[in-house]
Design an enzyme around this catalytic site. Structure first.
Site, PDB file in Angstrom:
ATOM      1  CD  GLU A   1      35.000 -13.095  44.265  1.00 29.92           C
ATOM      2  OE1 GLU A   1      34.505 -11.990  44.541  1.00 29.92           O
ATOM      3  OE2 GLU A   1      34.533 -13.848  43.383  1.00 29.92           O
TER       4      GLU A   1
ATOM      5  CG  HIS B   1      54.335   6.085  27.479  1.00 33.46           C
ATOM      6  ND1 HIS B   1      55.351   6.927  27.085  1.00 33.46           N
ATOM      7  CD2 HIS B   1      54.281   5.100  26.544  1.00 33.46           C
ATOM      8  CE1 HIS B   1      55.872   6.493  25.954  1.00 33.46           C
ATOM      9  NE2 HIS B   1      55.245   5.377  25.604  1.00 33.46           N
TER      10      HIS B   1
ATOM     11  CE  LYS C   1      27.928  -9.960  47.670  1.00 33.47           C
ATOM     12  NZ  LYS C   1      27.579 -11.317  47.185  1.00 33.47           N
TER      13      LYS C   1
END
EC number: 5.3.1.9
Length: 540
Positions: free
Chosen positions: A346, A377, A505
Site C-alpha cells: 500500500e 511443502h 470503495k
C-alpha cells in the site's frame, strides 16, 4: 538522481556467483552482516560484492536520503498529496524535546493519550470497568480493518506467550458477516468490550460490523444505555461516536500524521495492551524506538533499514524482480506477512513520482510468503527451481518460549538449510553422481538428473532475533517500516498515501445501490458484465 537509472544495469554484469564469492573471501560474512542489539542481520547471501555495495551506497547518498530522514523525524509534511506529516515514530519516541506540528507540540498530546489508554487498560484488567449488568469484562473484540486490524492482530498473536491479563482478544475486520459471527459465537454480551477503530467512523466494513455488534448487544439488554458500558472508540469524529452511544470520555484519538498501516503504536494498539499488559506494550514501543535511533544516527553502510532497502531496490531495478518472499520461521509470526503486505504494497505500489509524473521504472513488488516449515511443502519448489527471480527474507528466532528444544533445533536447521540450498543449489554432475550411487544405471540417471538440478545462486537475507519478545518484535517491525520509507525515497514516490484504494470503495457504494434498485442511475450506468453478475445473484 534516480536510483533506477541506466547505470544500475551494469551492476548485473558483475556476474556474482555466491559460491565463488564465499570461497575466495573468508571475511564475506563479517563484511556483509550487521547487528543491532539482539538482532543479527546477515545479508552475505545476496548478489553483491564490495563494488556493488559501494555503488548502492553512493546512490543512497545522492538521493538526499539523509535530508529526507531528518524531514520525516522533524515533522515535515512529506506526505505531499495529503499535506501531512508522517510521525508514527513520535508515538514511540522516548525523548521530551518538543516536536511542533501545525503549531502544537505533539509530544504533549501523545503523552496525554498514552496515559488515557493506560488508564483504560488498567481499569478493564483490574475489573473496575464493568459491563452493564455489573460483570467483569472477559473478552475484547477489536472491530477495524486494514491498519486498524492487521498490525494489532499480528502483534497479539506473535506475543501470545506474554499474554498476562486473562482477557481474550478477538479481531473482526471483513464485511463478510462470518468474520463477526466467529467472534460473537464465543463471547458473552455481558462480559464483552468492543473497540471500534475507525478514524472517520464511516469505513464501510467497520461501521457495518459495529452496527451489527451493537444490535447483538441490545438484543440481549434491550436498553440503549448498555452501549456505553460495552463500546469504546478510536476515532477523530466525535459527533458520530456520540451518536452511536459511546461516551466521549471513551473515545481515543487518531491523528492525521499517523497513517493507518503505521498505527499500531497509537491508540489503535489498545487491543495489544489488553492482551499483553501496558508495561509490555511500552516495551514494544521501546524496541521500535531503538531502531528509530539506529536509523537516524547510523551511517548508511551499517544501517540495517538502508541496506534492506538498497538490496530490494537493486533487485527490482537491475534484475526486474517483481516479488519478494518473506519467510518467518516461527509460528507466532503467522500474521507477519499479512501485516507487511499492507505496509509495503500500500505504501510503494505507485506508478507516479512525487511530482505526479509517470515513472518509467518498476517500483513496489508483490510481497508474499508464509511461516516455515509449512512453506517448504507448498511454494518453496518455485523458489528453488522456478525461473522467476525472487529474493527471500528469512526471519528466525534463536530461542523459543517453550521447552521443546528438539522442535526448535529442527525449525532452525530447516531455515538455515533453505537459505543454503537457495545459494548453492545442486549441479547436474552432483545429481548425476548421487543417482548412480543410489543404484540407478547411467541411462536412468541421465533421464532423471536434469529434473533434480537446482540452479542456486538465488539471493536471501536472514534476520536472526535472540528471542521474540515485545522489545525485539517492536524493533523488527520498525526495521521494515524504515526500509519501506527508504525505498520510497530511492524511487522518488510518496509512500504515505493510498489513492488506489479509493476507486473501489466508491464503485462498491454505487453497485450496492444498483443491487437494491435496478431503476437507479447507478444500475443504468453499469457495464454489461457487472449487471449480469448482479442478475445471477438475484436469481440464485
Amino acid at each position: 538522481m534516480l536510483f533506477c537509472d541506466d547505470s544500475k544495469k551494469y551492476l548485473k554484469e558483475q556476474n556474482i556467483n555466491l559460491k565463488n564469492e564465499f570461497d575466495k573471501d573468508d571475511k564475506r560474512v563479517e563484511k556483509f552482516s550487521l547487528k543491532h542489539q539482539n538482532i543479527y542481520f546477515d545479508y552475505s547471501k545476496n548478489l553483491i560484492n564490495d563494488y556493488i555495495l559501494k555503488s548502492l551506497l553512493e546512490s543512497a547518498e545522492k538521493s538526499s536520503l539523509k535530508d529526507k530522514i531528518k524531514q520525516m523525524f522533524n515533522g515535515a509534511k512529506i506526505n505531499s498529496t495529503e499535506h501531512r506529516a508522517v510521525l508514527h515514530t513520535a508515538l514511540r519516541d522516548l525523548s521530551s524535546t518538543p516536536l511542533i506540528v501545525d503549531g502544537q507540540d505533539i509530544r504533549q498530546e501523545v503523552t496525554k493519550e498514552k496515559q488515557r489508554v493506560k488508564e483504560l487498560v488498567e481499569k478493564v484488567v483490574s475489573g473496575r470497568w464493568r459491563g452493564f449488568s455489573g460483570k467483569k469484562i472477559t473478552d475484547i473484540v477489536n472491530i477495524g480493518i486494514g491498519g486498524s486490524d492487521l498490525g494489532p492482530k499480528m502483534v497479539v498473536r506473535a506475543l501470545q506467550p506474554y499474554h498476562c491479563t486473562d482477557l481474550k482478544v478477538h479481531f473482526v475486520s471483513n464485511v463478510d458477516a462470518d468474520s463477526l459471527l466467529q467472534a460473537l459465537h464465543v463471547v458473552d454480551p455481558e462480559t464483552t468490550l468492543f473497540i471500534i477503530a475507525s478514524k472517520s467512523f464511516s469505513t464501510e466494513e467497520t461501521l457495518l460490523n459495529s452496527i451489527s455488534a451493537r444490535e447483538w448487544l441490545l438484543d440481549h439488554y434491550e436498553d440503549e444505555k448498555a452501549v456505553a458500558n460495552h463500546f469504546v472508540a478510536i476515532s477523530s469524529k466525535l459527533d458520530k461516536v456520540k451518536e452511536f452511544g459511546i461516551d466521549l470520555e471513551h473515545c481515543y484519538k487518531m491523528w492525521d500524521w499517523v497513517g493507518g498501516r503505521y498505527s499500531l503504536w497509537s491508540s489503535i494498539g489498545m487491543s495489544i495492551a489488553f492482551a499483553i499488559g501496558y508495561d509490555n506494550f511500552e516495551k514494544l514501543l521501546a524496541g521500535a524506538y531503538s531502531v528509530d535511533k539506529h536509523f537516524k544516527e547510523t551511517e548508511f553502510s551499517k544501517n540495517i533499514p538502508v541496506i534492506m532497502a538498497l538490496l530490494a531496490s537493486y533487485y527490482s531495478c537491475t534484475y526486474n524482480s517483481q516479488s519478494q518472499a518473506l519467510l518467518p520461521y516461527d509460528e507466532r509470526l503467522c500474521y507477519f506477512v499479512d501485516y507487511l503486505q499492507q505496509a509495503d504494497m500500500e505504501s510503494n505500489g505507485k506508478s507516479v513520482n512525487i511530482a505526479g509524473e509517470t515513472v518509467n521504472y518498476q517500483t513496489g513488488v508483490v510481497l508474499w510468503g508464509g511461516v516455515g516449515t509449512n512453506g517448504q511443502h507448498a511454494f518453496h519448489q518455485l523458489l528453488h527451481q522456478g525461473n522467476i527471480f525472487i529474493p527471500v527474507d528469512f526471519i528466525a528466532i534463536a530461542t523459543s518460549h517453550h521447552n521443546y528444544d528438539n522442535h526448535q533445533q529442527a525449525l532452525l536447521a530447516n531455515c538455515f538449510a533453505q537459505s543454503q540450498a537457495l545459494m548453492f543449489g545442486q549441479s547436474y554432475d552432483m545429481v548425476y553422481n548421487e543417482l548412480l550411487k543410489s543404484g540407478l544405471n547411467e541411462t536412468q540417471a541421465k533421464e532423471l538428473a536434469a529434473h533434480k538440478v537446482i540452479p542456486g545462486n538465488r539471493p536471501s537475507t536472514t534476520i536472526l532475533l535472540d528471542e521474540l519478545s515485545p522489545y525485539s518484535l517492536g524493533a523488527l517491525i520498525a526495521l521494515y517500516e524504515h526500509k519501506i520509507f527508504v525505498q520510497g525515497v530511492l524511487w522518488e514516490i510518496n509512500s504515505y498515501d493510498q489513492w488506489g484504494v479509493e476507486l473501489g470503495k466508491k464503485l462498491g457504494k454505487n453497485i450496492l445501490k444498483a443491487m437494491n434498485d435496478d431503476s437507479s442511475d447507478e444500475y443504468q450506468n453499469l457495464d454489461d458484465s457487472t449487471r449480469q453478475l448482479i442478475a445471477k445473484v438475484k436469481n440464485k
